[in-house]
Design a protein around this motif. Structure first.
Motif, PDB file in Angstrom:
ATOM      1  N   VAL A  21     -30.113 -32.364  16.428  1.00 54.35           N
ATOM      2  CA  VAL A  21     -30.795 -32.931  15.260  1.00 54.35           C
ATOM      3  C   VAL A  21     -30.810 -34.453  15.332  1.00 54.35           C
ATOM      4  CG1 VAL A  21     -30.658 -33.162  12.744  1.00 54.35           C
ATOM      5  CG2 VAL A  21     -30.230 -30.951  13.820  1.00 54.35           C
ATOM      6  N   LEU A  22     -29.689 -35.040  15.632  1.00 51.84           N
ATOM      7  CA  LEU A  22     -29.577 -36.492  15.766  1.00 51.84           C
ATOM      8  C   LEU A  22     -29.769 -36.830  17.243  1.00 51.84           C
ATOM      9  CD1 LEU A  22     -28.943 -39.250  14.501  1.00 51.84           C
ATOM     10  CD2 LEU A  22     -26.529 -38.768  14.892  1.00 51.84           C
ATOM     11  N   ILE A  23     -30.900 -37.434  17.544  1.00 48.51           N
ATOM     12  CA  ILE A  23     -31.233 -37.721  18.934  1.00 48.51           C
ATOM     13  C   ILE A  23     -30.471 -38.949  19.417  1.00 48.51           C
ATOM     14  CG2 ILE A  23     -33.109 -38.206  20.564  1.00 48.51           C
ATOM     15  CD1 ILE A  23     -33.148 -35.383  19.132  1.00 48.51           C
ATOM     16  N   LEU A  24     -30.514 -40.021  18.639  1.00 44.24           N
ATOM     17  CA  LEU A  24     -29.738 -41.223  18.940  1.00 44.24           C
ATOM     18  C   LEU A  24     -29.576 -42.030  17.670  1.00 44.24           C
ATOM     19  CD1 LEU A  24     -31.778 -43.939  19.114  1.00 44.24           C
ATOM     20  CD2 LEU A  24     -32.495 -42.754  21.154  1.00 44.24           C
ATOM     21  N   ALA A  25     -28.551 -42.867  17.643  1.00 43.41           N
ATOM     22  CA  ALA A  25     -28.288 -43.685  16.463  1.00 43.41           C
ATOM     23  C   ALA A  25     -27.366 -44.831  16.829  1.00 43.41           C
ATOM     24  CB  ALA A  25     -27.641 -42.842  15.357  1.00 43.41           C
ATOM     25  N   GLY A  26     -27.469 -45.902  16.081  1.00 43.89           N
ATOM     26  CA  GLY A  26     -26.575 -47.020  16.285  1.00 43.89           C
ATOM     27  C   GLY A  26     -26.930 -48.183  15.370  1.00 43.89           C
ATOM     28  N   PRO A  27     -26.012 -49.132  15.266  1.00 37.12           N
ATOM     29  CA  PRO A  27     -26.235 -50.289  14.394  1.00 37.12           C
ATOM     30  C   PRO A  27     -27.206 -51.282  15.028  1.00 37.12           C
ATOM     31  CG  PRO A  27     -24.159 -50.518  15.540  1.00 37.12           C
ATOM     32  CD  PRO A  27     -24.697 -49.160  15.900  1.00 37.12           C
ATOM     33  N   LEU A  28     -27.921 -51.992  14.180  1.00 35.99           N
ATOM     34  CA  LEU A  28     -28.755 -53.093  14.655  1.00 35.99           C
ATOM     35  C   LEU A  28     -27.839 -54.212  15.128  1.00 35.99           C
ATOM     36  CD1 LEU A  28     -31.397 -53.175  11.790  1.00 35.99           C
ATOM     37  CD2 LEU A  28     -31.688 -52.227  14.089  1.00 35.99           C
ATOM     38  N   THR A  29     -28.275 -54.967  16.105  1.00 40.55           N
ATOM     39  CA  THR A  29     -27.440 -56.060  16.618  1.00 40.55           C
ATOM     40  C   THR A  29     -27.871 -57.422  16.098  1.00 40.55           C
ATOM     41  OG1 THR A  29     -28.805 -56.263  18.598  1.00 40.55           O
ATOM     42  CG2 THR A  29     -26.871 -54.804  18.725  1.00 40.55           C
ATOM     43  N   ARG A  39     -34.517 -35.426  14.571  1.00 43.55           N
ATOM     44  CA  ARG A  39     -35.529 -34.384  14.742  1.00 43.55           C
ATOM     45  C   ARG A  39     -35.654 -33.623  13.413  1.00 43.55           C
ATOM     46  NH1 ARG A  39     -36.676 -32.191  19.680  1.00 43.55           N
ATOM     47  NH2 ARG A  39     -34.613 -32.800  20.390  1.00 43.55           N
ATOM     48  N   ALA A  40     -36.838 -33.735  12.802  1.00 39.52           N
ATOM     49  CA  ALA A  40     -37.073 -33.070  11.519  1.00 39.52           C
ATOM     50  C   ALA A  40     -38.569 -32.896  11.314  1.00 39.52           C
ATOM     51  CB  ALA A  40     -36.486 -33.895  10.382  1.00 39.52           C
ATOM     52  N   ALA A  41     -38.940 -31.971  10.459  1.00 42.94           N
ATOM     53  CA  ALA A  41     -40.352 -31.693  10.189  1.00 42.94           C
ATOM     54  C   ALA A  41     -41.000 -32.760   9.318  1.00 42.94           C
ATOM     55  CB  ALA A  41     -40.498 -30.322   9.535  1.00 42.94           C
ATOM     56  N   ASP A  42     -40.202 -33.343   8.412  1.00 43.94           N
ATOM     57  CA  ASP A  42     -40.769 -34.320   7.490  1.00 43.94           C
ATOM     58  C   ASP A  42     -39.653 -35.137   6.845  1.00 43.94           C
ATOM     59  OD1 ASP A  42     -39.664 -32.667   5.438  1.00 43.94           O
ATOM     60  OD2 ASP A  42     -41.534 -31.578   5.226  1.00 43.94           O
ATOM     61  N   ALA A  43     -40.046 -36.094   6.012  1.00 42.99           N
ATOM     62  CA  ALA A  43     -39.077 -36.993   5.370  1.00 42.99           C
ATOM     63  C   ALA A  43     -38.108 -36.228   4.470  1.00 42.99           C
ATOM     64  CB  ALA A  43     -39.795 -38.065   4.576  1.00 42.99           C
ATOM     65  N   ILE A  66     -37.797 -44.200   5.985  1.00 47.94           N
ATOM     66  CA  ILE A  66     -37.991 -43.061   6.889  1.00 47.94           C
ATOM     67  C   ILE A  66     -39.422 -43.154   7.398  1.00 47.94           C
ATOM     68  CG2 ILE A  66     -38.090 -40.554   7.106  1.00 47.94           C
ATOM     69  CD1 ILE A  66     -36.027 -40.433   4.814  1.00 47.94           C
ATOM     70  N   ARG A  67     -39.555 -43.247   8.710  1.00 53.46           N
ATOM     71  CA  ARG A  67     -40.879 -43.403   9.311  1.00 53.46           C
ATOM     72  C   ARG A  67     -41.097 -42.322  10.363  1.00 53.46           C
ATOM     73  NH1 ARG A  67     -42.718 -48.859   9.386  1.00 53.46           N
ATOM     74  NH2 ARG A  67     -44.634 -47.870  10.107  1.00 53.46           N
ATOM     75  N   PRO A  68     -42.204 -41.599  10.293  1.00 62.34           N
ATOM     76  CA  PRO A  68     -42.511 -40.635  11.341  1.00 62.34           C
ATOM     77  C   PRO A  68     -43.050 -41.354  12.574  1.00 62.34           C
ATOM     78  CG  PRO A  68     -44.266 -40.640   9.730  1.00 62.34           C
ATOM     79  CD  PRO A  68     -43.200 -41.592   9.224  1.00 62.34           C
ATOM     80  N   PHE A  69     -42.875 -40.742  13.715  1.00 62.86           N
ATOM     81  CA  PHE A  69     -43.484 -41.288  14.931  1.00 62.86           C
ATOM     82  C   PHE A  69     -43.800 -40.155  15.884  1.00 62.86           C
ATOM     83  CE2 PHE A  69     -39.174 -40.977  16.348  1.00 62.86           C
ATOM     84  CZ  PHE A  69     -39.237 -40.824  17.724  1.00 62.86           C
ATOM     85  N   LYS A  70     -44.661 -40.447  16.834  1.00 56.46           N
ATOM     86  CA  LYS A  70     -45.098 -39.480  17.826  1.00 56.46           C
ATOM     87  C   LYS A  70     -44.558 -39.911  19.185  1.00 56.46           C
ATOM     88  CE  LYS A  70     -49.347 -37.623  19.794  1.00 56.46           C
ATOM     89  NZ  LYS A  70     -50.809 -37.650  19.690  1.00 56.46           N
ATOM     90  N   VAL A  71     -43.878 -39.010  19.877  1.00 56.02           N
ATOM     91  CA  VAL A  71     -43.346 -39.309  21.204  1.00 56.02           C
ATOM     92  C   VAL A  71     -44.493 -39.237  22.202  1.00 56.02           C
ATOM     93  CG1 VAL A  71     -41.766 -38.576  23.030  1.00 56.02           C
ATOM     94  CG2 VAL A  71     -41.082 -38.385  20.620  1.00 56.02           C
ATOM     95  N   LEU A  72     -44.731 -40.344  22.907  1.00 55.31           N
ATOM     96  CA  LEU A  72     -45.755 -40.386  23.940  1.00 55.31           C
ATOM     97  C   LEU A  72     -45.158 -40.451  25.342  1.00 55.31           C
ATOM     98  CD1 LEU A  72     -48.370 -42.825  22.379  1.00 55.31           C
ATOM     99  CD2 LEU A  72     -48.446 -40.319  22.480  1.00 55.31           C
ATOM    100  N   VAL A  73     -43.977 -41.009  25.465  1.00 59.35           N
ATOM    101  CA  VAL A  73     -43.319 -41.120  26.765  1.00 59.35           C
ATOM    102  C   VAL A  73     -41.898 -40.596  26.616  1.00 59.35           C
ATOM    103  CG1 VAL A  73     -42.506 -42.708  28.537  1.00 59.35           C
ATOM    104  CG2 VAL A  73     -44.682 -43.155  27.374  1.00 59.35           C
ATOM    105  N   GLY A  74     -41.509 -39.729  27.517  1.00 57.70           N
ATOM    106  CA  GLY A  74     -40.162 -39.163  27.469  1.00 57.70           C
ATOM    107  C   GLY A  74     -40.127 -37.888  26.663  1.00 57.70           C
ATOM    108  N   GLU A  75     -39.072 -37.191  26.849  1.00 59.29           N
ATOM    109  CA  GLU A  75     -38.845 -35.928  26.135  1.00 59.29           C
ATOM    110  C   GLU A  75     -37.478 -35.972  25.492  1.00 59.29           C
ATOM    111  OE1 GLU A  75     -40.807 -33.210  25.683  1.00 59.29           O
ATOM    112  OE2 GLU A  75     -42.432 -34.313  26.649  1.00 59.29           O
ATOM    113  N   PRO A  76     -37.424 -35.936  24.174  1.00 56.89           N
ATOM    114  CA  PRO A  76     -36.085 -35.890  23.558  1.00 56.89           C
ATOM    115  C   PRO A  76     -35.417 -34.571  23.910  1.00 56.89           C
ATOM    116  CG  PRO A  76     -37.802 -35.652  21.892  1.00 56.89           C
ATOM    117  CD  PRO A  76     -38.492 -35.908  23.210  1.00 56.89           C
TER     118      PRO A  76
END
Length: 77
Positions: A21-29, A39-43, A66-76
């Protein structure tokens, strides 16, 4: 983050990652805050997931964008 909440938050995050469910996460630098790719269907599903994070439940961290996005490169995985 409050030290007392970190072990619970870290465990929760590792569990969501293991579930895929959680693909990646971390603090802003360069500013306060963090980024998480979930990974979720909607907000609404994202909110349902993140509302269970101990730091969100305790009011320490607020999910404000919460912002949706479309993966164009790579596969989660």
């Amino acid at each position: 983050m409050q030290d007392s909440l970190f072990p619970e938050h870290a465990a929760w995050s590792r569990e969501r990652h293991a579930e895929g469910v959680l693909i990646l996460a971390g603090p802003l630098t360069d500013a306060p805050g963090a980024v998480a790719i979930i990974r979720a269907a909607d907000a609404d599903e994202v909110r349902g997931i993140t509302d269970q994070d101990p730091v969100v439940k305790a009011g320490f961290f607020e999910i404000d964008n919460i912002r949706p996005f479309k993966v164009l490169v790579g596969e989660p995985s």
